[in-house]
Scaffold this motif. Structure first.
Motif, PDB file in Angstrom:
ATOM      1  N   ARG A 225     -22.662  -1.259  17.638  1.00  0.00           N
ATOM      2  CA  ARG A 225     -23.608  -2.479  17.570  1.00  0.00           C
ATOM      3  C   ARG A 225     -23.029  -3.861  17.020  1.00  0.00           C
ATOM      4  N   THR A 226     -23.092  -4.896  17.548  1.00  0.00           N
ATOM      5  CA  THR A 226     -22.625  -6.124  17.029  1.00  0.00           C
ATOM      6  C   THR A 226     -23.634  -7.100  17.007  1.00  0.00           C
ATOM      7  N   GLY A 227     -24.912  -6.638  17.086  1.00  0.00           N
ATOM      8  CA  GLY A 227     -25.993  -7.805  16.917  1.00  0.00           C
ATOM      9  C   GLY A 227     -25.924  -8.639  17.826  1.00  0.00           C
ATOM     10  N   ASN A 228     -26.024 -10.000  17.294  1.00  0.00           N
ATOM     11  CA  ASN A 228     -25.965 -11.176  18.115  1.00  0.00           C
ATOM     12  C   ASN A 228     -24.532 -11.896  18.380  1.00  0.00           C
ATOM     13  N   ARG A 229     -23.509 -10.921  18.154  1.00  0.00           N
ATOM     14  CA  ARG A 229     -22.184 -11.550  18.415  1.00  0.00           C
ATOM     15  C   ARG A 229     -21.688 -10.683  19.527  1.00  0.00           C
ATOM     16  N   HIS A 230     -20.782 -11.377  20.296  1.00  0.00           N
ATOM     17  CA  HIS A 230     -20.120 -10.500  21.540  1.00  0.00           C
ATOM     18  C   HIS A 230     -19.183  -9.537  20.765  1.00  0.00           C
ATOM     19  N   ALA A 231     -18.961  -8.238  21.393  1.00  0.00           N
ATOM     20  CA  ALA A 231     -18.009  -7.340  21.071  1.00  0.00           C
ATOM     21  C   ALA A 231     -16.591  -7.543  21.094  1.00  0.00           C
ATOM     22  N   LEU A 232     -16.376  -8.426  22.053  1.00  0.00           N
ATOM     23  CA  LEU A 232     -14.939  -8.823  22.238  1.00  0.00           C
ATOM     24  C   LEU A 232     -14.419 -10.088  22.063  1.00  0.00           C
ATOM     25  N   SER A 233     -15.383 -11.099  22.068  1.00  0.00           N
ATOM     26  CA  SER A 233     -14.763 -12.389  21.935  1.00  0.00           C
ATOM     27  C   SER A 233     -15.523 -13.094  21.017  1.00  0.00           C
ATOM     28  N   ALA A 234     -15.252 -14.462  20.428  1.00  0.00           N
ATOM     29  CA  ALA A 234     -15.568 -15.336  19.386  1.00  0.00           C
ATOM     30  C   ALA A 234     -15.303 -16.627  19.606  1.00  0.00           C
ATOM     31  N   PRO A 235     -15.940 -17.633  19.284  1.00  0.00           N
ATOM     32  CA  PRO A 235     -17.668 -17.528  19.052  1.00  0.00           C
ATOM     33  C   PRO A 235     -18.198 -17.212  20.485  1.00  0.00           C
ATOM     34  N   PHE A 236     -18.990 -16.355  20.339  1.00  0.00           N
ATOM     35  CA  PHE A 236     -19.644 -15.904  21.384  1.00  0.00           C
ATOM     36  C   PHE A 236     -20.865 -14.817  21.111  1.00  0.00           C
ATOM     37  N   GLY A 237     -21.985 -15.718  20.837  1.00  0.00           N
ATOM     38  CA  GLY A 237     -23.242 -15.335  20.232  1.00  0.00           C
ATOM     39  C   GLY A 237     -24.219 -16.178  19.936  1.00  0.00           C
ATOM     40  N   VAL A 238     -25.332 -16.021  19.029  1.00  0.00           N
ATOM     41  CA  VAL A 238     -26.135 -16.659  18.677  1.00  0.00           C
ATOM     42  C   VAL A 238     -26.101 -17.263  17.117  1.00  0.00           C
ATOM     43  N   LEU A 251     -14.955 -18.218  25.788  1.00  0.00           N
ATOM     44  CA  LEU A 251     -14.119 -17.185  26.220  1.00  0.00           C
ATOM     45  C   LEU A 251     -12.766 -17.333  26.770  1.00  0.00           C
ATOM     46  N   ASN A 252     -12.066 -18.630  26.560  1.00  0.00           N
ATOM     47  CA  ASN A 252     -10.736 -18.799  26.715  1.00  0.00           C
ATOM     48  C   ASN A 252     -10.190 -19.734  26.002  1.00  0.00           C
ATOM     49  N   ASP A 253      -8.952 -20.135  25.755  1.00  0.00           N
ATOM     50  CA  ASP A 253      -8.359 -20.965  24.906  1.00  0.00           C
ATOM     51  C   ASP A 253      -8.835 -22.582  25.053  1.00  0.00           C
ATOM     52  N   MET A 274      -6.674 -17.503  15.389  1.00  0.00           N
ATOM     53  CA  MET A 274      -7.584 -17.934  16.405  1.00  0.00           C
ATOM     54  C   MET A 274      -6.704 -17.953  17.614  1.00  0.00           C
ATOM     55  N   ALA A 275      -5.473 -17.072  17.806  1.00  0.00           N
ATOM     56  CA  ALA A 275      -4.768 -17.177  18.937  1.00  0.00           C
ATOM     57  C   ALA A 275      -4.993 -16.504  20.152  1.00  0.00           C
ATOM     58  N   SER A 276      -6.226 -15.617  20.019  1.00  0.00           N
ATOM     59  CA  SER A 276      -6.405 -14.912  21.147  1.00  0.00           C
ATOM     60  C   SER A 276      -7.997 -14.573  20.945  1.00  0.00           C
ATOM     61  N   ASP A 277      -8.441 -14.271  21.988  1.00  0.00           N
ATOM     62  CA  ASP A 277     -10.068 -13.678  22.070  1.00  0.00           C
ATOM     63  C   ASP A 277     -10.082 -12.634  20.981  1.00  0.00           C
ATOM     64  N   GLU A 278      -8.997 -11.665  21.298  1.00  0.00           N
ATOM     65  CA  GLU A 278      -9.193 -10.500  20.290  1.00  0.00           C
ATOM     66  C   GLU A 278      -9.083 -11.112  18.753  1.00  0.00           C
ATOM     67  N   SER A 279      -8.129 -11.778  18.299  1.00  0.00           N
ATOM     68  CA  SER A 279      -8.080 -12.284  16.995  1.00  0.00           C
ATOM     69  C   SER A 279      -9.243 -13.166  16.631  1.00  0.00           C
ATOM     70  N   ARG A 280      -9.579 -14.015  17.464  1.00  0.00           N
ATOM     71  CA  ARG A 280     -10.787 -14.674  16.937  1.00  0.00           C
ATOM     72  C   ARG A 280     -12.174 -13.729  16.710  1.00  0.00           C
ATOM     73  N   ARG A 281     -12.123 -12.619  17.624  1.00  0.00           N
ATOM     74  CA  ARG A 281     -13.059 -11.762  17.244  1.00  0.00           C
ATOM     75  C   ARG A 281     -12.952 -11.183  15.893  1.00  0.00           C
ATOM     76  N   THR A 282     -11.893 -10.691  15.633  1.00  0.00           N
ATOM     77  CA  THR A 282     -11.560 -10.033  14.389  1.00  0.00           C
ATOM     78  C   THR A 282     -11.872 -11.188  13.076  1.00  0.00           C
ATOM     79  N   HIS A 283     -11.741 -12.520  13.326  1.00  0.00           N
ATOM     80  CA  HIS A 283     -11.899 -13.593  12.212  1.00  0.00           C
ATOM     81  C   HIS A 283     -13.192 -14.148  12.655  1.00  0.00           C
ATOM     82  N   GLU A 284     -13.942 -13.635  13.328  1.00  0.00           N
ATOM     83  CA  GLU A 284     -15.193 -14.516  13.350  1.00  0.00           C
ATOM     84  C   GLU A 284     -16.056 -14.852  12.278  1.00  0.00           C
TER      85      GLU A 284
END
Length: 382
Positions: A225-238, A251-253, A274-284
């Protein structure tokens, strides 16, 4: 197809289904011109007795059974069973959602009917399909949500799982059932023979979660569960504004650079974290803090206006009432009026696909119990 003809005009569907998944599938077909004959037990579909009610009529039943004709048949009666069989032999499609084995005991199974009507498309809609260890188990939407993993994926990480706010398993099942029937009808146009369509709500809902499937099947990972955040991308949520909340999807640079400029943090676009979707999600959490700082002095509407002006997908959170009454919903004709003999003009949903040369609207309300029984029997010569 003649000008302004509906795509399924001339197709007869014999509908033995009740509650939601099966009726939703056949309602989509009725919207497109199919003659859907709804077979009901003497007490009627269960949805006739479930609210909300308006003038004694179930709004749920009206929504799920629009445009159909109703005939009451007691399938325990040999005479009524013979009527059902005669109707099936004249139909293009039979749809049923009894437990596996019930239709075979009645002599209304696919193998029996297709011997005399080889072009018949026969669709069975059930909780878990016609085979497998759970085939005979009863299933309601909440059960399938629980068993499919959807409920486990929904909610805040530290809170309890929660069900989705709509009967998504039933709707997914109805949608895939209608899709399967259309594929079988297309195949019949080439071969002259019908097929059996076996649709399980469990299968349908599991198939409606492709991002989770990719993580389990391909990466052998465990989605959480990730609540109101996307599991794979950021910022992607409420995210919160000073007044209200808003949704944003990056969802892209290129979008991320535009987003950073809007919130007054252009340096974030070049931050190695913030170099990629994955790293942005890690540092959301870093992004969430920047968003809170920017949006704290704005209303949700102001935040959305600023993001949208820069081409960043964003929206205020609408209620269901807001969505149905929006200019967009009206422009797309997602609901249209029908005349009900007791309720007068009411508005009902309409299937969402637009077909060239086919009008929207001009549909019938859901039928009264056995409203067309005499008419249908007369068509059989009775």
């Amino acid at each position: 197809m003649t000008e302004n003809a509906r795509p399924l005009a001339g197709i007869t569907v014999l509908d033995f289904t009740r509650v939601l998944a099966g009726p939703y599938a056949t309602a989509l077909m009725a919207d497109l011109g199919a003659d859907v004959i709804k077979v009901e037990a003497p007490g009627g579909d269960e949805y006739r007795h479930i609210g909300p009610f308006l003038g004694g009529e179930s709004a749920l039943f009206q929504t799920a059974n629009r445009g159909k004709r109703s005939i009451v048949l007691d399938l325990r009666s040999p005479a009524d069973l013979a009527v059902a069989r005669d109707l099936a032999l004249r139909a293009d499609v039979v749809v049923e959602n009894f437990r596996p084995g019930v239709m075979a005991r009645l002599g209304l199974d696919a193998a029996t009917l297709q011997m005399d009507n080889p072009g018949l498309v026969y669709a069975s809609v059930s909780g878990f399909g016609q085979n497998g260890p759970h085939a005979v188990r009863p299933a309601y939407d909440i059960i399938v949500q629980a068993m499919s993993g959807l409920m486990d994926l929904t909610g805040e990480p530290a809170a309890a799982p929660t069900m989705v706010g709509e009967a998504l398993a039933d709707v997914a099942g109805g949608l895939f059932a209608a899709w399967g029937i259309m594929v079988a009808l297309f195949d019949r146009s080439r071969t002259g023979r019908g097929r059996v369509v076996d649709l399980a709500l469990f299968d349908a809902l599991l198939s409606m979660m492709p991002s989770a499937a990719s993580r389990v099947l391909v990466c052998d990972a465990d989605p959480a569960r990730t609540g109101n955040r996307h599991a794979l991308s950021a910022p992607f949520g409420v995210y919160p504004a000073g007044q209200g909340h808003f949704a944003v999807a990056v969802l892209n640079d290129k979008l991320f650079a535009g987003f950073c400029a809007v919130i007054g943090q252009p340096g974030l676009a070049g931050d190695p974290r913030m170099a990629s979707d994955e790293s942005r999600r890690t540092h959301e959490p870093v992004l969430a803090g920047a968003i809170a700082q920017w949006a704290g002095g704005l209303t949700a509407a102001q935040a959305v206006a600023a993001l949208s002006a820069a081409g960043v997908p964003a929206s205020e959170l609408a209620s269901v009432r807001d969505a149905w009454r929006s200019d967009q919903a009206r422009a797309r004709g997602l609901a249209s009026p029908v005349d009900h003999p007791l309720l007068g003009p009411i508005s009902l949903p309409e299937q969402p696909v637009h077909f060239s040369g086919s009008p929207r609207g001009a549909r019938r309300a859901a039928p009264g119990l056995d409203e067309h029984g005499a008419e249908i029997r007369a068509e059989l010569g009775m």
